[in-house]
Design a protein around this motif. Structure first.
Motif, PDB file in Angstrom:
ATOM      1  N   MET A   1       0.855  -1.196   0.000  1.00  0.00           N
ATOM      2  CA  MET A   1       0.000   0.000   0.000  1.00  0.00           C
ATOM      3  C   MET A   1       0.886   1.240   0.000  1.00  0.00           C
ATOM      4  O   MET A   1       1.808   1.337   0.789  1.00  0.00           O
ATOM      5  N   PRO A   2       0.632   2.212  -0.889  1.00  0.00           N
ATOM      6  CA  PRO A   2       1.431   3.436  -0.918  1.00  0.00           C
ATOM      7  C   PRO A   2       1.422   4.118   0.438  1.00  0.00           C
ATOM      8  O   PRO A   2       0.433   4.076   1.166  1.00  0.00           O
ATOM      9  N   SER A   3       2.519   4.808   0.765  1.00  0.00           N
ATOM     10  CA  SER A   3       2.633   5.436   2.082  1.00  0.00           C
ATOM     11  C   SER A   3       1.550   6.469   2.309  1.00  0.00           C
ATOM     12  O   SER A   3       1.061   6.639   3.421  1.00  0.00           O
ATOM     13  N   LYS A   4       1.144   7.185   1.254  1.00  0.00           N
ATOM     14  CA  LYS A   4       0.113   8.212   1.423  1.00  0.00           C
ATOM     15  C   LYS A   4      -1.218   7.588   1.816  1.00  0.00           C
ATOM     16  O   LYS A   4      -1.960   8.123   2.625  1.00  0.00           O
ATOM     17  N   ILE A   5      -1.518   6.438   1.216  1.00  0.00           N
ATOM     18  CA  ILE A   5      -2.776   5.753   1.540  1.00  0.00           C
ATOM     19  C   ILE A   5      -2.719   5.233   2.965  1.00  0.00           C
ATOM     20  O   ILE A   5      -3.656   5.352   3.749  1.00  0.00           O
ATOM     21  N   LYS A   6      -1.576   4.651   3.317  1.00  0.00           N
ATOM     22  CA  LYS A   6      -1.414   4.142   4.674  1.00  0.00           C
ATOM     23  C   LYS A   6      -1.566   5.266   5.689  1.00  0.00           C
ATOM     24  O   LYS A   6      -2.238   5.126   6.710  1.00  0.00           O
ATOM     25  N   ALA A   7      -0.964   6.406   5.394  1.00  0.00           N
ATOM     26  CA  ALA A   7      -1.057   7.551   6.301  1.00  0.00           C
ATOM     27  C   ALA A   7      -2.491   8.015   6.442  1.00  0.00           C
ATOM     28  O   ALA A   7      -2.954   8.342   7.528  1.00  0.00           O
ATOM     29  N   ALA A   8      -3.223   8.036   5.322  1.00  0.00           N
ATOM     30  CA  ALA A   8      -4.623   8.470   5.361  1.00  0.00           C
ATOM     31  C   ALA A   8      -5.454   7.547   6.232  1.00  0.00           C
ATOM     32  O   ALA A   8      -6.309   7.985   6.993  1.00  0.00           O
ATOM     33  N   ALA A   9      -5.197   6.249   6.120  1.00  0.00           N
ATOM     34  CA  ALA A   9      -5.942   5.289   6.938  1.00  0.00           C
ATOM     35  C   ALA A   9      -5.641   5.491   8.413  1.00  0.00           C
ATOM     36  O   ALA A   9      -6.524   5.413   9.263  1.00  0.00           O
ATOM     37  N   LEU A  10      -4.386   5.768   8.724  1.00  0.00           N
ATOM     38  CA  LEU A  10      -4.019   6.000  10.115  1.00  0.00           C
ATOM     39  C   LEU A  10      -4.657   7.268  10.653  1.00  0.00           C
ATOM     40  O   LEU A  10      -5.065   7.338  11.804  1.00  0.00           O
ATOM     41  N   LYS A 188      -6.825 -10.633  14.750  1.00  0.00           N
ATOM     42  CA  LYS A 188      -5.516 -10.723  15.383  1.00  0.00           C
ATOM     43  C   LYS A 188      -4.524 -11.494  14.533  1.00  0.00           C
ATOM     44  O   LYS A 188      -3.301 -11.307  14.626  1.00  0.00           O
ATOM     45  N   SER A 189      -5.027 -12.353  13.665  1.00  0.00           N
ATOM     46  CA  SER A 189      -4.173 -13.172  12.801  1.00  0.00           C
ATOM     47  C   SER A 189      -3.636 -12.408  11.593  1.00  0.00           C
ATOM     48  O   SER A 189      -2.819 -12.940  10.840  1.00  0.00           O
ATOM     49  N   ALA A 190      -4.060 -11.162  11.407  1.00  0.00           N
ATOM     50  CA  ALA A 190      -3.623 -10.374  10.255  1.00  0.00           C
ATOM     51  C   ALA A 190      -2.115 -10.156  10.296  1.00  0.00           C
ATOM     52  O   ALA A 190      -1.494 -10.141  11.365  1.00  0.00           O
ATOM     53  N   THR A 191      -1.537  -9.950   9.127  1.00  0.00           N
ATOM     54  CA  THR A 191      -0.103  -9.699   9.028  1.00  0.00           C
ATOM     55  C   THR A 191       0.144  -8.440   8.201  1.00  0.00           C
ATOM     56  O   THR A 191      -0.780  -7.877   7.613  1.00  0.00           O
ATOM     57  N   GLY A 192       1.403  -8.011   8.166  1.00  0.00           N
ATOM     58  CA  GLY A 192       1.780  -6.890   7.320  1.00  0.00           C
ATOM     59  C   GLY A 192       1.200  -5.562   7.771  1.00  0.00           C
ATOM     60  O   GLY A 192       1.030  -5.300   8.963  1.00  0.00           O
ATOM     61  N   GLN A 193       0.870  -4.723   6.796  1.00  0.00           N
ATOM     62  CA  GLN A 193       0.410  -3.364   7.077  1.00  0.00           C
ATOM     63  C   GLN A 193      -0.916  -3.346   7.824  1.00  0.00           C
ATOM     64  O   GLN A 193      -1.151  -2.487   8.674  1.00  0.00           O
ATOM     65  N   ALA A 194      -1.793  -4.283   7.529  1.00  0.00           N
ATOM     66  CA  ALA A 194      -3.079  -4.343   8.238  1.00  0.00           C
ATOM     67  C   ALA A 194      -2.856  -4.630   9.719  1.00  0.00           C
ATOM     68  O   ALA A 194      -3.494  -4.030  10.587  1.00  0.00           O
ATOM     69  N   LEU A 238     -10.333   4.071   2.896  1.00  0.00           N
ATOM     70  CA  LEU A 238     -10.023   2.969   3.807  1.00  0.00           C
ATOM     71  C   LEU A 238     -10.000   1.634   3.070  1.00  0.00           C
ATOM     72  O   LEU A 238      -9.339   0.679   3.508  1.00  0.00           O
ATOM     73  N   ALA A 239     -10.684   1.570   1.942  1.00  0.00           N
ATOM     74  CA  ALA A 239     -10.723   0.338   1.160  1.00  0.00           C
ATOM     75  C   ALA A 239      -9.356  -0.027   0.610  1.00  0.00           C
ATOM     76  O   ALA A 239      -9.137  -1.157   0.165  1.00  0.00           O
ATOM     77  N   ALA A 240      -8.418   0.921   0.630  1.00  0.00           N
ATOM     78  CA  ALA A 240      -7.071   0.663   0.117  1.00  0.00           C
ATOM     79  C   ALA A 240      -6.220  -0.155   1.081  1.00  0.00           C
ATOM     80  O   ALA A 240      -5.149  -0.631   0.710  1.00  0.00           O
ATOM     81  N   VAL A 241      -6.662  -0.331   2.321  1.00  0.00           N
ATOM     82  CA  VAL A 241      -5.922  -1.169   3.264  1.00  0.00           C
ATOM     83  C   VAL A 241      -5.959  -2.606   2.744  1.00  0.00           C
ATOM     84  O   VAL A 241      -7.033  -3.137   2.469  1.00  0.00           O
ATOM     85  N   PRO A 242      -4.793  -3.227   2.574  1.00  0.00           N
ATOM     86  CA  PRO A 242      -4.749  -4.576   1.991  1.00  0.00           C
ATOM     87  C   PRO A 242      -5.697  -5.562   2.673  1.00  0.00           C
ATOM     88  O   PRO A 242      -5.727  -5.667   3.896  1.00  0.00           O
ATOM     89  N   LYS A 243      -6.455  -6.242   1.874  1.00  0.00           N
ATOM     90  CA  LYS A 243      -7.339  -7.341   2.264  1.00  0.00           C
ATOM     91  C   LYS A 243      -8.523  -6.922   3.121  1.00  0.00           C
ATOM     92  O   LYS A 243      -9.661  -7.313   2.864  1.00  0.00           O
ATOM     93  N   TYR A 244      -8.278  -6.086   4.130  1.00  0.00           N
ATOM     94  CA  TYR A 244      -9.335  -5.768   5.097  1.00  0.00           C
ATOM     95  C   TYR A 244      -9.982  -4.408   4.868  1.00  0.00           C
ATOM     96  O   TYR A 244     -10.882  -4.022   5.616  1.00  0.00           O
TER      97      TYR A 244
END
Length: 299
Positions: A1-10, A188-194, A238-244
């Protein structure tokens, strides 16, 4: 996920975080509640314009006010999101002040206000808000317009202060059950950026934030028949968060609908062209919502 998208989600889930106000139903709120910090309006409002520091319960709070006081019109008080300050809302305040008396303030731990001495609860945050309202509104009614965490604060505060709060505008407000929503959307089982997003948010809810605010989920309690405008973002970032991501978007939308229980005069709209910062990205939608609520609150 691009850093800008990740930042927006946070921003939406953290800085936006489950803010604070007077939850009333929570055990920690009951324990911290001061029956002497009542909602009794305190005479005349201070008619100052510009930014100044005021004393609230022995703490320095940075406050900005603009626009003229008018007979019969409520004072609009803006509440910024977590991680922001009143400066973020300056342009929005300037626009609103053309027709209303508008004030904003930095909560403890934000902007130019004092830092909190220790952990804050919904109740202690509400006491500071009461002190600010005493100063800027006096015995006048108020309309609270909050973004993100500020929206949650306003929505939690209003039910216990119905003789003062006569309208609410919630701009992509943090949902009332955001902690539960996140743990369900991202297991809780999620991995990575999520997984990182989940961990960071849960830490923030436990008080690891600039305001040291310990945040708990709570039921939505009615605030009387006041006009309430709930505005949600239309761009599904928020839909840009991988998988979730899709689950997060669904949970956020459901959370906005929950705020409708505040009043039988609530309504939900979508700012189709906006992400999380509606008052910046689609200011007309936010301004019009505040104007509608203030107009109804005058009746």
């Amino acid at each position: 996920m691009p850093s800008k998208i990740k930042a927006a989600a946070l921003v939406a889930l953290c800085c936006t975080v489950t803010g604070a106000g007077l939850a009333g139903c929570d055990d920690d709120t009951a324990a911290d509640w001061d029956p002497f910090a009542s909602d009794t309006p305190k005479a005349s409002a201070d008619p100052f314009s510009g930014t100044k520091k005021i004393d609230v319960a022995g703490r320095s709070v940075n406050v900005s006010c603009s626009g003229a006081l008018a007979i019969g019109k409520p004072v609009v008080v803006l509440l910024h999101g977590g991680g922001d300050g009143l400066d973020k809302m300056a342009a929005f305040q300037k626009t609103l002040s053309k027709t209303n008396r508008v004030c904003s303030y930095d909560r403890l731990g934000a902007g130019a206000s004092d830092k909190p001495d220790g952990p804050q609860s919904f109740a202690t945050t509400g006491k500071i808000l009461t002190g600010v309202l005493d100063r800027v509104a006096g015995d006048r009614p108020v309309v609270l317009a909050g973004h993100s965490m500020g929206g949650l604060i306003a929505a939690r505060y209003a039910p216990d202060h119905q003789n003062r709060v006569k309208g609410l505008v919630l701009m992509d407000a943090t949902p009332p059950t955001i902690a539960e929503d996140i743990t369900k959307a991202i297991p809780k089982s999620a991995t990575g950026q999520a997984a990182q997003l989940r961990t960071q948010n849960l830490a923030i809810f436990q008080g690891n934030n600039p305001e040291k605010l310990v945040m708990t989920d709570g039921e939505v309690r009615p605030a009387g028949r006041i006009p309430v405008e709930v505005i949600k973002h239309g761009k599904p970032y928020l839909a840009a968060v991988p998988k979730y991501g899709p689950r997060l978007e669904q949970a956020w939308t459901a959370g906005q609908r929950k705020w409708l229980a505040l009043s039988s005069r609530s309504r939900l709209t979508t700012a189709a062209k906006s992400g999380h910062y509606i008052y910046v990205e689609q200011p007309d939608a936010a301004v019009q919502a505040v104007q509608r609520v203030t107009s109804q609150a005058e009746r």
